[in-house]
Design a protein around this motif. Structure first.
Motif, mmCIF file in Angstrom:
data_model
loop_
_atom_site.group_PDB
_atom_site.id
_atom_site.type_symbol
_atom_site.label_atom_id
_atom_site.label_comp_id
_atom_site.label_asym_id
_atom_site.label_seq_id
_atom_site.Cartn_x
_atom_site.Cartn_y
_atom_site.Cartn_z
ATOM 1 N N THR A 230 78.763 1.405 49.925
ATOM 2 C CA THR A 230 77.712 1.360 50.941
ATOM 3 C C THR A 230 76.384 1.922 50.453
ATOM 4 O O THR A 230 75.367 1.798 51.135
ATOM 5 N N GLY A 231 76.397 2.555 49.281
ATOM 6 C CA GLY A 231 75.157 3.097 48.735
ATOM 7 C C GLY A 231 75.310 3.374 47.258
ATOM 8 O O GLY A 231 76.364 3.841 46.811
ATOM 9 N N PHE A 232 74.269 3.053 46.499
ATOM 10 C CA PHE A 232 74.307 3.320 45.061
ATOM 11 C C PHE A 232 72.876 3.501 44.581
ATOM 12 O O PHE A 232 72.037 2.625 44.744
ATOM 13 N N THR A 233 72.606 4.691 44.001
ATOM 14 C CA THR A 233 71.272 5.006 43.501
ATOM 15 C C THR A 233 71.393 5.606 42.111
ATOM 16 O O THR A 233 72.197 6.523 41.894
ATOM 17 N N GLU A 234 70.621 5.094 41.165
ATOM 18 C CA GLU A 234 70.567 5.671 39.829
ATOM 19 C C GLU A 234 69.345 6.582 39.726
ATOM 20 O O GLU A 234 68.301 6.314 40.311
ATOM 21 N N HIS A 235 69.503 7.672 38.952
ATOM 22 C CA HIS A 235 68.453 8.671 38.820
ATOM 23 C C HIS A 235 68.109 8.877 37.344
ATOM 24 O O HIS A 235 68.977 8.733 36.472
ATOM 25 N N ASP A 236 66.873 9.261 37.085
ATOM 26 C CA ASP A 236 66.466 9.530 35.697
ATOM 27 C C ASP A 236 66.661 10.996 35.325
ATOM 28 O O ASP A 236 66.160 11.454 34.302
ATOM 29 N N SER A 237 67.434 11.735 36.124
ATOM 30 C CA SER A 237 67.592 13.176 35.903
ATOM 31 C C SER A 237 69.042 13.597 36.069
ATOM 32 O O SER A 237 69.851 12.901 36.701
ATOM 33 N N VAL A 238 69.348 14.767 35.517
ATOM 34 C CA VAL A 238 70.650 15.415 35.677
ATOM 35 C C VAL A 238 70.415 16.916 35.876
ATOM 36 O O VAL A 238 69.380 17.437 35.471
ATOM 37 N N PRO A 239 71.381 17.626 36.476
ATOM 38 C CA PRO A 239 71.161 19.050 36.725
ATOM 39 C C PRO A 239 71.546 19.968 35.568
ATOM 40 O O PRO A 239 71.766 21.156 35.776
ATOM 41 N N TRP A 240 71.648 19.441 34.357
ATOM 42 C CA TRP A 240 71.837 20.299 33.183
ATOM 43 C C TRP A 240 71.100 19.667 32.007
ATOM 44 O O TRP A 240 70.759 18.479 32.038
ATOM 45 N N ASN A 241 70.857 20.458 30.994
ATOM 46 C CA ASN A 241 70.108 19.995 29.834
ATOM 47 C C ASN A 241 71.029 19.182 28.930
ATOM 48 O O ASN A 241 71.603 19.700 27.968
ATOM 49 N N LEU A 243 70.520 16.660 26.860
ATOM 50 C CA LEU A 243 70.054 16.315 25.515
ATOM 51 C C LEU A 243 69.084 17.407 25.071
ATOM 52 O O LEU A 243 67.865 17.265 25.197
ATOM 53 N N PRO A 244 69.602 18.513 24.562
ATOM 54 C CA PRO A 244 68.749 19.657 24.219
ATOM 55 C C PRO A 244 67.620 19.272 23.266
ATOM 56 O O PRO A 244 67.815 18.519 22.313
ATOM 57 N N GLY A 245 66.434 19.783 23.591
ATOM 58 C CA GLY A 245 65.253 19.493 22.794
ATOM 59 C C GLY A 245 64.539 18.224 23.182
ATOM 60 O O GLY A 245 63.406 17.987 22.754
ATOM 61 N N GLN A 246 65.170 17.412 24.026
ATOM 62 C CA GLN A 246 64.587 16.128 24.400
ATOM 63 C C GLN A 246 64.358 15.999 25.904
ATOM 64 O O GLN A 246 63.859 14.978 26.369
ATOM 65 N N MET A 247 64.715 17.028 26.656
ATOM 66 C CA MET A 247 64.571 16.990 28.108
ATOM 67 C C MET A 247 63.726 18.170 28.561
ATOM 68 O O MET A 247 63.657 19.208 27.885
ATOM 69 N N VAL A 248 63.096 18.002 29.709
ATOM 70 C CA VAL A 248 62.309 19.077 30.314
ATOM 71 C C VAL A 248 62.826 19.331 31.722
ATOM 72 O O VAL A 248 63.318 18.427 32.394
ATOM 73 N N LEU A 249 62.681 20.573 32.167
ATOM 74 C CA LEU A 249 63.158 20.982 33.479
ATOM 75 C C LEU A 249 62.080 20.779 34.521
ATOM 76 O O LEU A 249 60.937 21.203 34.348
ATOM 77 N N ARG A 257 65.088 15.869 32.828
ATOM 78 C CA ARG A 257 64.877 14.460 32.480
ATOM 79 C C ARG A 257 64.224 14.387 31.110
ATOM 80 O O ARG A 257 63.671 15.374 30.610
ATOM 81 N N LEU A 258 64.270 13.207 30.488
ATOM 82 C CA LEU A 258 63.633 13.023 29.197
ATOM 83 C C LEU A 258 62.164 13.401 29.278
ATOM 84 O O LEU A 258 61.472 13.031 30.231
ATOM 85 N N LYS A 259 61.674 14.126 28.268
ATOM 86 C CA LYS A 259 60.265 14.502 28.284
ATOM 87 C C LYS A 259 59.362 13.345 27.881
ATOM 88 O O LYS A 259 58.177 13.332 28.210
ATOM 89 N N ASP A 260 59.925 12.369 27.211
ATOM 90 C CA ASP A 260 59.154 11.204 26.780
ATOM 91 C C ASP A 260 59.677 9.964 27.500
ATOM 92 O O ASP A 260 60.785 9.495 27.227
ATOM 93 N N THR A 261 58.902 9.468 28.468
ATOM 94 C CA THR A 261 59.242 8.250 29.224
ATOM 95 C C THR A 261 60.651 8.337 29.817
ATOM 96 O O THR A 261 61.578 7.637 29.381
ATOM 97 N N PRO A 262 60.862 9.179 30.820
ATOM 98 C CA PRO A 262 62.203 9.352 31.389
ATOM 99 C C PRO A 262 62.795 8.090 32.002
ATOM 100 O O PRO A 262 64.019 7.986 32.141
ATOM 101 N N SER A 263 61.951 7.109 32.329
ATOM 102 C CA SER A 263 62.463 5.861 32.902
ATOM 103 C C SER A 263 63.296 5.059 31.907
ATOM 104 O O SER A 263 63.931 4.070 32.280
#
Length: 277
Positions: A230-241, A243-249, A257-263
């Protein structure tokens, strides 16, 4: 249980028994804030608050509940909540935490595959699974059968989970797909003394066994067991790091999410399904 899962179950239980004590003491879980603020919710539940809707009076079960922060948060939204986890150490922390937070929650120690036998069939209006749970189970179909068995007719599944595309990536910069997107019989075996929150020492039981499941396999498993999505949504974020060094809080949401073009990356998803009534 299959032989590979039986081995993985024992290995993972040792890992999560150790994590539980460390996580409960971690400033990232911040147990004290729940006791100080009766309205405080976990970041995972707060993220999906608009999608969860009114839980007042619902009988809910939180599968793979770990140390109970999401479980207590669901209770604070008005549900009557049962928590289930395979780690006795995690449930000891969850019970202590719930008591300090003023929440009345019924916790049970069991493998998620035994949830219907332990808790009873068709008892729940809501089955909730939080992030980072499905990867510890080898079969989406077997998990879906448990969900269907627990739900009353017309009951709802609510799951927020890491995206299986994220699960294929290594931690190189840039990350590349290295692991299977699709379900696999044998587990992925990792040896990592770290965990996803700040803790005061490395893990001694550092080996884990995990499995990826594609979106198609998860959705098909639910359909095959009588649930309608009945519902499905994709997100560009997660609640933990992830990919260390490649994500920003994002300080406002507590999501990474990715620091470079998170989409470029679907990092997590929220899925809802209802059992035929």
């Amino acid at each position: 249980m299959t032989d590979s899962f039986a081995v993985g179950f024992a290995v993972n239980k040792a890992n999560w028994d150790e994590r539980a004590v460390l996580h409960a003491a971690s400033p990232d879980y911040d147990f004290a804030r729940y006791a100080a603020d009766p309205a405080h919710l976990s970041g995972v539940v707060r993220f999906d608050r608009p999608r969860l809707g009114d839980l007042t009076g619902l009988r809910a079960v939180h599968l793979q509940c770990h140390i109970g922060t999401d479980t207590v948060s669901l209770s604070r939204l008005g549900a009557s909540v049962t928590g289930l986890d395979f780690s006795g150490a995690a449930l000891a922390e969850a019970r202590r935490f719930a008591a300090a937070a003023g929440a009345s929650i019924d916790f049970h120690e069991a493998n998620v595959h035994d949830a219907v036998e332990v808790l009873g069939a068709e008892r729940f209006d809501l089955v909730y699974t939080g992030i980072g749970a499905l990867c510890w189970l080898p079969s989406a179909a077997r998990w879906a059968s448990v969900v269907a068995g627990l739900l009353k007719p017309g009951g709802r599944l609510f799951i927020r989970e890491g995206h299986p595309m994220l699960g294929t990536l290594d931690e190189n910069d840039p990350p590349v797909p290295r692991y299977s997107y699709f379900e696999h019989a044998e587990p992925l075996v990792f040896d990592d003394p770290g965990t996803y929150v700040t803790v005061d020492r490395p893990l001694e039981h550092s080996v884990t066994h995990s499995w990826n499941h594609s979106l198609g396999e998860i959705i098909t498993a639910l359909l095959d067991h009588g649930l309608a999505v009945t519902g499905f949504t994709e997100h560009d974020s997660v609640p933990w790091n992830a990919l260390p060094g490649q994500m920003v809080l994002d300080e406002a949401t507590g999501e990474w999410r990715l620091k470079d073009t998170p989409s470029r990356l679907a990092a997590s998803y929220t899925l809802q399904a209802v059992k035929a009534g």
